[in-house]
Design an enzyme around this catalytic site. Structure first.
Site, short mmCIF file in Angstrom:
data_model
loop_
_atom_site.label_atom_id
_atom_site.label_comp_id
_atom_site.label_asym_id
_atom_site.label_seq_id
_atom_site.Cartn_x
_atom_site.Cartn_y
_atom_site.Cartn_z
N CYS A 134 2.29 -5.76 13.37
CA CYS A 134 2.90 -4.88 13.47
C CYS A 134 2.42 -3.43 12.91
O CYS A 134 1.35 -4.19 11.75
CB CYS A 134 3.99 -4.70 11.88
SG CYS A 134 4.60 -3.47 12.00
N CYS A 148 9.72 -5.61 25.34
CA CYS A 148 9.98 -4.32 26.06
C CYS A 148 9.53 -3.64 24.83
O CYS A 148 10.06 -2.89 24.23
CB CYS A 148 10.87 -3.50 27.08
SG CYS A 148 10.09 -3.09 27.46
N CYS A 190 9.56 -4.33 7.95
CA CYS A 190 8.94 -3.08 7.59
C CYS A 190 10.07 -2.04 8.71
O CYS A 190 10.54 -0.22 8.19
CB CYS A 190 7.76 -2.25 7.69
SG CYS A 190 7.10 -2.28 9.18
N CYS A 239 2.82 -2.54 9.04
CA CYS A 239 2.51 -3.10 7.47
C CYS A 239 2.10 -4.48 7.76
O CYS A 239 1.62 -5.27 7.06
CB CYS A 239 4.17 -3.84 7.81
SG CYS A 239 4.76 -4.91 8.27
N CYS A 244 10.64 -4.53 13.22
CA CYS A 244 9.79 -5.45 12.86
C CYS A 244 10.78 -5.90 11.87
O CYS A 244 11.52 -4.78 11.13
CB CYS A 244 8.63 -5.06 12.14
SG CYS A 244 8.09 -4.89 10.70
#
Length: 148
Positions: free
Chosen positions: A65, A137, A117, A68, A114
């Site tokens: 991510c 995607c 976060c 984070c 995510c």
């Protein structure tokens, strides 16, 4: 292995608990993200299709991510979907991503975030390759790649 039935279950009944949580204010996110990264990850934007070379890169590694640093996808699960966004068949762990109903733009889709976060990553569709049949995607701007 996550299947479409699991995605629907998580979307309707709740996501698996993440290993940890990261929460920041918009101002804190703006200090660490570019304007485009903020627009996509925090405001649920979408980058232009075919705007990132990440779509055509298939070297080994892990994608995390952008916000984070949570590990999200392994390059071994990446495939060429022809959509203009990086596509994956599975996350690295069941609780790495969250699934949410998205009824924007006159469509019903499943948004992928995510799970640590709440960063907007993209959407998931049931038109990927076997064995999962899934296509995550994902906006390339939402990811950072860690080389193996």
């Amino acid at each position: 292995m996550i299947k479409w039935a699991d995605v629907i279950h998580f979307t309707n009944k709740g996501n698996p608990a993440p290993d940890k949580r990261v929460e920041k204010t918009d101002e804190e996110w703006k200090q660490i993200l570019t304007p485009e990264e903020f627009q996509v990850t925090r405001l649920k934007g979408t980058e232009r299709s075919f705007s990132s070379e990440m779509c055509s890169l298939f070297e080994p590694g892990i994608y995390e991510c952008k916000c984070c640093g949570t590990l999200l996808f392994d390059a071994s699960e990446k495939f060429e979907s022809g959509t203009g966004w990086p596509s994956f068949t599975q996350p690295v762990k069941e609780n790495a991503v969250g699934y949410h109903a998205d009824r924007s733009h006159g469509m019903i889709r499943v948004e992928v975030t995510c799970n640590v976060c709440d960063s907007h990553l993209g959407h998931i569709f049931p038109d990927g390759p076997p064995p999962s049949g899934l296509r995550y995607c994902i906006n390339a701007v939402s990811l950072s790649k860690i080389k193996e």
